[in-house]
Design a protein around this motif. Sequence first.
Motif: not given
Length: 88
Positions: A54-83
């Motif tokens: 899931g974290a890999a997909w979150i980062f790929l979608v973030w890069l496709a839609l937003v681009g750099m930096p990826v700090w937001g994607a990191l936060g979402i990925a951590i939240a996904w892992s906790v969930f």
Amino acid sequence: MAWTPATFAVFCFIFGAMGLLVGLEIWRPGGAERRGVLGLTTTRGDRLFISLLGAAWIFLVWLALVGMPVWGALGIAIAWSVFTFWKV
């Protein structure tokens, strides 16, 4: 692949998580199977795999839609892992 400090940190985290799971399996065998909100019966290893995938997909979608930096994607990925470890 270029071995940057970030790449090294990701691989250290993955191998560290796998080592932690091995230690937990030695300490408390059985994998702690449970049925979560997605209707899947999962073990700790399954939940780690789902969270990393899931974290890999979150980062790929973030890069496709937003681009750099990826700090937001990191936060979402951590939240996904906790969930994933809490409810799946």
